[in-house]
Write a protein that holds these residues in place. Structure first.
Motif, PDB file in Angstrom:
ATOM      1  N   LYS A 122       0.806  -1.212   0.000  1.00 22.22           N
ATOM      2  CA  LYS A 122       0.000   0.000   0.000  1.00 22.22           C
ATOM      3  C   LYS A 122       0.845   1.270   0.000  1.00 22.22           C
ATOM      4  CE  LYS A 122      -3.812   2.205   2.484  1.00 22.22           C
ATOM      5  NZ  LYS A 122      -4.743   2.106   3.649  1.00 22.22           N
ATOM      6  N   ASP A 123       1.980   1.252   0.712  1.00 21.79           N
ATOM      7  CA  ASP A 123       2.793   2.458   0.835  1.00 21.79           C
ATOM      8  C   ASP A 123       3.543   2.810  -0.443  1.00 21.79           C
ATOM      9  OD1 ASP A 123       1.979   2.657   3.464  1.00 21.79           O
ATOM     10  OD2 ASP A 123       3.718   1.548   4.257  1.00 21.79           O
ATOM     11  N   VAL A 124       3.714   1.837  -1.345  1.00 24.84           N
ATOM     12  CA  VAL A 124       4.523   2.108  -2.545  1.00 24.84           C
ATOM     13  C   VAL A 124       3.736   1.957  -3.849  1.00 24.84           C
ATOM     14  CG1 VAL A 124       6.672   1.427  -1.425  1.00 24.84           C
ATOM     15  CG2 VAL A 124       5.308  -0.302  -2.631  1.00 24.84           C
ATOM     16  N   GLN A 125       2.522   1.420  -3.792  1.00 28.50           N
ATOM     17  CA  GLN A 125       1.810   1.121  -5.033  1.00 28.50           C
ATOM     18  C   GLN A 125       1.352   2.375  -5.787  1.00 28.50           C
ATOM     19  OE1 GLN A 125      -1.541  -1.264  -3.907  1.00 28.50           O
ATOM     20  NE2 GLN A 125      -2.648   0.418  -2.911  1.00 28.50           N
ATOM     21  N   ASP A 126       1.342   3.523  -5.121  1.00 23.17           N
ATOM     22  CA  ASP A 126       0.955   4.759  -5.792  1.00 23.17           C
ATOM     23  C   ASP A 126       2.142   5.539  -6.337  1.00 23.17           C
ATOM     24  OD1 ASP A 126      -1.743   4.304  -5.278  1.00 23.17           O
ATOM     25  OD2 ASP A 126      -1.635   5.269  -3.305  1.00 23.17           O
ATOM     26  N   THR A 127       3.344   5.044  -6.135  1.00 20.67           N
ATOM     27  CA  THR A 127       4.530   5.739  -6.635  1.00 20.67           C
ATOM     28  C   THR A 127       4.709   5.472  -8.125  1.00 20.67           C
ATOM     29  OG1 THR A 127       5.967   3.879  -6.082  1.00 20.67           O
ATOM     30  CG2 THR A 127       5.647   5.544  -4.377  1.00 20.67           C
ATOM     31  N   ALA A 128       5.481   6.344  -8.790  1.00 24.15           N
ATOM     32  CA  ALA A 128       5.667   6.237 -10.236  1.00 24.15           C
ATOM     33  C   ALA A 128       6.481   5.006 -10.620  1.00 24.15           C
ATOM     34  CB  ALA A 128       6.356   7.500 -10.769  1.00 24.15           C
ATOM     35  N   PHE A 168       6.394   2.006  -9.209  1.00 28.03           N
ATOM     36  CA  PHE A 168       5.817   0.712  -8.830  1.00 28.03           C
ATOM     37  C   PHE A 168       5.456  -0.136 -10.052  1.00 28.03           C
ATOM     38  CE2 PHE A 168       2.185  -1.995  -7.701  1.00 28.03           C
ATOM     39  CZ  PHE A 168       2.753  -2.736  -6.685  1.00 28.03           C
ATOM     40  N   ILE A 169       4.720   0.432 -11.004  1.00 25.81           N
ATOM     41  CA  ILE A 169       4.304  -0.320 -12.193  1.00 25.81           C
ATOM     42  C   ILE A 169       5.504  -0.768 -13.020  1.00 25.81           C
ATOM     43  CG2 ILE A 169       2.956  -0.257 -14.316  1.00 25.81           C
ATOM     44  CD1 ILE A 169       1.277  -0.421 -11.801  1.00 25.81           C
ATOM     45  N   PRO A 170       6.475   0.117 -13.356  1.00 21.05           N
ATOM     46  CA  PRO A 170       7.658  -0.358 -14.093  1.00 21.05           C
ATOM     47  C   PRO A 170       8.429  -1.449 -13.355  1.00 21.05           C
ATOM     48  CG  PRO A 170       7.525   2.027 -14.174  1.00 21.05           C
ATOM     49  CD  PRO A 170       6.491   1.580 -13.204  1.00 21.05           C
ATOM     50  N   ALA A 171       8.554  -1.287 -12.027  1.00 26.64           N
ATOM     51  CA  ALA A 171       9.265  -2.310 -11.257  1.00 26.64           C
ATOM     52  C   ALA A 171       8.521  -3.648 -11.288  1.00 26.64           C
ATOM     53  CB  ALA A 171       9.436  -1.843  -9.810  1.00 26.64           C
ATOM     54  N   ALA A 172       7.191  -3.598 -11.192  1.00 27.98           N
ATOM     55  CA  ALA A 172       6.396  -4.831 -11.251  1.00 27.98           C
ATOM     56  C   ALA A 172       6.537  -5.502 -12.616  1.00 27.98           C
ATOM     57  CB  ALA A 172       4.933  -4.526 -10.947  1.00 27.98           C
TER      58      ALA A 172
END
Length: 322
Positions: A288-294, A296-300
């Motif tokens: 939850k604390d990191v999923q809104d960061t820019a 997060f999606i590229p890292a996933a």
């Protein structure tokens, strides 16, 4: 801590889809498509009163119908597997089953989850198509493995028949009567085709190409060479039977030796996915604390790409050809 049951619902629905495919197949065709039956399907059809030409036409239609439907967009991804598995369902019936299973999965997702309409539609289609593909792939692997195991005994039976004076076509007919499915029906089709004028070598070659089995190619080449240049076919086939049996024994030995490596590869490939699912079930708010960061999606996406590459590399390392 909240327990997310939606992933469990997804898994249960997918298992239900697989069971429904098998249930439909057994309901429509019953024991006639069983690979474990002592009497092969061709002989059962003949015993029921169907004519030899009618049986040959039906079996040849089933053996070739899937590759003729490769132009259908969705069906093209499983046509080759369906041909090797010799699925008795027609391509149109398989597509209808995929659609019905997708509807079933969509209803299950609608009742059991709170996912959005787009997600439910996408997952239900994946479950319907993927479930049928996994079922056909399993059938194909099982059928090809049984043919490879039956082939040495069938060739040796042909050798004994040739040595007592039977011609090649009669030897193949004996194999068709004595050997159970799946090889018995395949040999029966070749015997019937030869009776109606087709060259035995060509029929064997066509079967080898359709099933994509190296040992069958050896058999087809041996028969074709003997027909062209002559020689003692019994001795040629006896040597071929020894080669096939030795190759099969070597394959089993390699499989036993590499079993530990395969299980290690499966564990290393599956553990990250299992850990991700476990984290989501035990602690849904873990990211939850990191999923809104820019980032997060590229890292996933990068992690997912590494997981896919890991699975491909692991399979390549333990997939040893004999």
């Amino acid at each position: 801590m909240t327990f997310n049951t939606e992933l469990v619902v997804y898994g249960l629905i997918f298992i239900a889809v697989l069971l429904l495919v098998e249930g439909l197949y057994l309901t429509v065709f019953g024991k006639s498509i069983s690979l474990n039956s002592r009497v092969n399907r061709r002989l059962e059809m003949l015993e029921k009163g169907m004519g030899r030409e009618q049986v040959l036409e039906q079996l040849r239609k089933e053996m070739s119908q899937h590759m003729k439907a490769r132009s259908i967009p969705i069906y093209s991804i499983l046509a080759n597997k369906a041909q090797k598995a010799n699925i008795a369902f027609s391509p149109n019936q398989i597509i209808l089953i995929m659609a019905l299973l997708s509807v079933f999965a969509f209803l299950g997702l609608t009742i059991g989850t709170k996912a959005s309409l787009t997600v439910r539609l996408l997952i239900s289609v994946v479950m319907g198509v993927g479930g049928v593909y996994m079922w056909i792939n399993k059938k194909a692997k099982k059928r090809l493995a049984m043919i490879e195991e039956q082939l040495p005994d069938a060739v040796e039976l042909m050798v004994r028949s040739l040595r007592v004076g039977h011609p090649l076509v009669s030897a193949i007919q004996i194999v068709a009567k004595e050997v159970p499915d799946p090889l018995g029906t395949e040999m029966g089709v070749i015997a019937d085709e030869a009776a109606y004028g087709r060259d035995v070598g060509e029929a064997l070659k066509a079967m080898a190409e359709r099933l994509d089995l190296q040992d069958l190619r050896f058999l087809a080449v041996a028969v074709s060479i003997q027909q062209t240049s002559g020689g003692n076919l019994a001795e040629i086939l006896e040597g071929l039977a020894k080669v096939i049996r030795s190759r099969f024994r070597l394959f089993r030995r390699v499989k036993a030796i590499t079993a530990e490596a395969k299980w290690s590869g499966m564990f290393l490939s599956g553990f990250p996915i299992f850990a991700l699912i476990a984290i989501n079930l035990i602690e849904p708010d873990y990211y939850k604390d990191v999923q809104d960061t820019a980032a997060f999606i590229p890292a996933a996406l990068i992690v997912a790409a590494f997981l896919i590459v890991n699975i491909i590399v692991m399979r390549a390392l333990v997939n040893i050809k004999v």
